[in-house]
Enzyme design. Structure first.
Site, PDB file in Angstrom:
ATOM      1  N   VAL A 402     -14.484  -0.155 -27.410  1.00 39.78           N
ATOM      2  CA  VAL A 402     -15.094  -1.473 -27.570  1.00 39.78           C
ATOM      3  C   VAL A 402     -14.596  -2.405 -26.473  1.00 39.78           C
ATOM      4  O   VAL A 402     -13.572  -2.160 -25.834  1.00 39.78           O
ATOM      5  CB  VAL A 402     -14.773  -2.076 -28.952  1.00 39.78           C
ATOM      6  CG1 VAL A 402     -15.306  -1.190 -30.064  1.00 39.78           C
ATOM      7  CG2 VAL A 402     -13.279  -2.291 -29.132  1.00 39.78           C
ATOM      8  N   CYS A 403     -15.362  -3.487 -26.264  1.00 40.86           N
ATOM      9  CA  CYS A 403     -14.978  -4.546 -25.333  1.00 40.86           C
ATOM     10  C   CYS A 403     -14.867  -4.005 -23.900  1.00 40.86           C
ATOM     11  O   CYS A 403     -15.828  -3.486 -23.360  1.00 40.86           O
ATOM     12  CB  CYS A 403     -13.676  -5.190 -25.807  1.00 40.86           C
ATOM     13  SG  CYS A 403     -13.316  -6.811 -25.115  1.00 40.86           S
ATOM     14  N   SER A 404     -13.697  -4.083 -23.278  1.00 40.91           N
ATOM     15  CA  SER A 404     -13.536  -3.613 -21.902  1.00 40.91           C
ATOM     16  C   SER A 404     -13.166  -2.138 -21.810  1.00 40.91           C
ATOM     17  O   SER A 404     -13.165  -1.568 -20.718  1.00 40.91           O
ATOM     18  CB  SER A 404     -12.468  -4.450 -21.184  1.00 40.91           C
ATOM     19  OG  SER A 404     -11.267  -4.476 -21.922  1.00 40.91           O
ATOM     20  N   HIS A 423     -18.237  -5.090 -23.133  1.00 45.52           N
ATOM     21  CA  HIS A 423     -18.151  -6.536 -22.993  1.00 45.52           C
ATOM     22  C   HIS A 423     -18.963  -6.973 -21.768  1.00 45.52           C
ATOM     23  O   HIS A 423     -19.012  -6.261 -20.758  1.00 45.52           O
ATOM     24  CB  HIS A 423     -16.685  -6.963 -22.828  1.00 45.52           C
ATOM     25  CG  HIS A 423     -16.486  -8.434 -22.907  1.00 45.52           C
ATOM     26  ND1 HIS A 423     -16.602  -9.259 -21.803  1.00 45.52           N
ATOM     27  CD2 HIS A 423     -16.182  -9.236 -23.959  1.00 45.52           C
ATOM     28  CE1 HIS A 423     -16.386 -10.510 -22.179  1.00 45.52           C
ATOM     29  NE2 HIS A 423     -16.119 -10.529 -23.473  1.00 45.52           N
TER      30      HIS A 423
END
Length: 485
Positions: A402-404, A423
């Protein structure tokens, strides 16, 4: 074969007395029954650097099969701490002191609520103190995540706070209620008409016995609505009544925290923080996209590994672990550092279950990488974890990011010919990026944008493992809006 479905309906809450509702609000409630509900001890435990108070975990785990074979500055997506200024008649500008916020925690506090409140308000510019109502700073939260407070509640008794915000959870709300120091702080807060708030079980279990809901319209978790004064109870996600703000549960915590941020700093700051956190707008219903659909089937309690490092996004780690544990998944949080003690994003202190070297001795059905720029870089550099993820892929087991962190999978060659999201700050680095969806599944790979989208991410995993009914029932316990089909 597919794991059986536990299809609970919302109406089930009305069939149980208040004392038996802990199974919905706190999966590890019985683990805390041995702790006396006494007021906070007078002597405070202090915190210095990463020297966390030690307390053995009581979270029971399923045995796992054996395998046969320096902290950096957090650069996670955030906004600068705003400088609030006031202009005098002589046009000079003077910086005001930061807004002071108190967030108390105890054994059984709901970890999503505590961490999201702290994270959001610190991003908005508040000076947030996390205070333990227990004799020690380290507490085990309702779903088993171990958090460490900044200080003891006894050190806060003479301070003046612009806001005191109570997370819920059971028995956490009872622990807060029975803390005499906190009761005095809250009573003074209300008497002097400064802001105070509570979420989930806390309005009914904590504030009501203190007499702090009188003539205040109030909401709380659906399981506790019948404990509120009938005339003043409302079923809204957020209810602001004078200095008091209340909310329903983990799934409404972003709204709750952003409402508090708006009351402290104004609408523009709250809106900016919400955008950074990827909080959905009312018309944003594009939840997930799936490609190369396959069944995720296991014949045992699923085992999930979440590796963490200094700088990892606390919201993501805690939310994913909380939701999966509610769904009866065995979750291990493993530290990539030399200690189990982690200083996550926005200053949140987490104690992992194991070191990565010990965790690597077991096989996991799913490995999930959290984001946070500083934490992600440390994840990428971990040789042990790199080997684990490559084995996960080659063995046909599930992994996610998730995210970066999807950028880590890209750099390690694990997104070849696979669609993924990430992200907004790193999505352009993915070769087959899918923009817009909160969650993207491609075979046995699952990715998400991060932060406020990780609840959708974790519930999608629950649905893939157990079916729609289990995911729906978990979402209802969270008071989280989940698609009806």
């Amino acid at each position: 074969m597919r794991v059986g479905v536990d299809a609970l309906q919302t109406s089930i809450y009305s069939q149980f007395p208040m004392e038996s509702l802990s199974s919905f609000l706190s999966p590890t409630f019985l683990n805390f029954s041995s702790h006396k509900l006494s007021p906070m001890a007078a002597s405070a435990t202090t915190f210095s650097s990463l020297s966390f108070a030690s307390m053995p975990s009581q979270h029971q785990r399923t045995p796992t099969p054996k395998r046969t074979s320096k902290p950096t500055k957090s650069l996670s997506p955030t906004i600068p701490t705003p400088t609030i200024t006031t202009t005098t008649s002589t046009t000079t500008t003077t910086s005001l002191p930061p807004k002071k916020v108190l967030v108390p925690i105890g054994f059984g506090t709901e970890e999503m609520e505590a961490v999201i409140i702290v994270d959001v308000l610190r991003r908005a510019g508040a000076d947030v103190t996390v205070a333990s109502v227990e004799p020690q700073l380290q507490i085990e939260a309702s779903s088993g995540t171990k958090l460490v407070a900044d200080t003891s509640i006894s050190t806060c008794s003479d301070q003046v706070f612009d806001l005191v915000a109570l997370p819920g959870g059971m028995p956490g709300s009872v622990r807060l209620r029975d803390c005499e120091v906190l009761q005095k702080i809250m009573s003074k807060q209300a008497e002097e008409k400064r802001l105070y708030g509570a979420i989930c079980a806390a309005p009914a279990v904590t504030l009501k016995p203190w007499g702090l809901l009188k003539k205040k319209q109030t909401t709380c978790h659906p399981a506790f609505m019948d404990k509120l004064p009938t005339f003043w109870a409302v079923k809204s996600s957020i209810q602001v009544s004078g200095e008091l703000t209340t909310s329903r549960g983990p799934g409404t915590t972003f709204e709750f925290a952003l409402s508090l941020a708006e009351q402290l700093f104004g609408e523009s700051i709250a809106k900016e923080v919400g955008q950074v956190l990827l909080v959905s707008t009312a018309d944003d219903n594009h939840t997930k996209e799936e490609f190369n659909k396959v069944e995720w089937s296991v014949d045992h309690m699923p085992r999930v590994l979440i590796p963490v490092a200094n700088g990892s996004e606390a919201i993501e780690v805690v939310t994913i672990a909380d939701i999966l544990r509610r769904a009866k998944v065995d979750v291990i949080i493993a530290s990539l550092e030399k200690s189990v003690q982690i200083l996550a994003s926005q200053g949140t202190k987490i104690v992992a279950d194991k070191l990565i070297g010990d965790a690597a001795e077991s096989i996991y059905d799913i490995i999930i990488l959290p984001g946070g720029t500083a934490g992600t870089e440390r994840i990428h550099k971990s040789k042990i974890l790199k080997k684990l993820i490559k084995e996960q892929d080659s063995s046909g087991r599930i992994y996610g990011a998730v995210c970066s962190s999807p950028a880590v999978l890209q750099r390690q060659g694990l997104l070849k010919d696979k669609r993924a999201t990430a992200h907004p700050s790193v999505i352009d680095t993915l070769t087959k990026a899918v923009d817009g969806a909160k969650v993207v599944i491609d075979g046995k790979l699952i990715t998400s944008r991060g932060l406020a989208t990780v609840a959708d991410f974790a519930l999608t995993i629950v649905g893939k493992l157990f079916g729609y009914g289990r995911a729906r029932s978990v979402a209802e316990g969270l008071v989280f809006e989940y698609p009806r089909s």
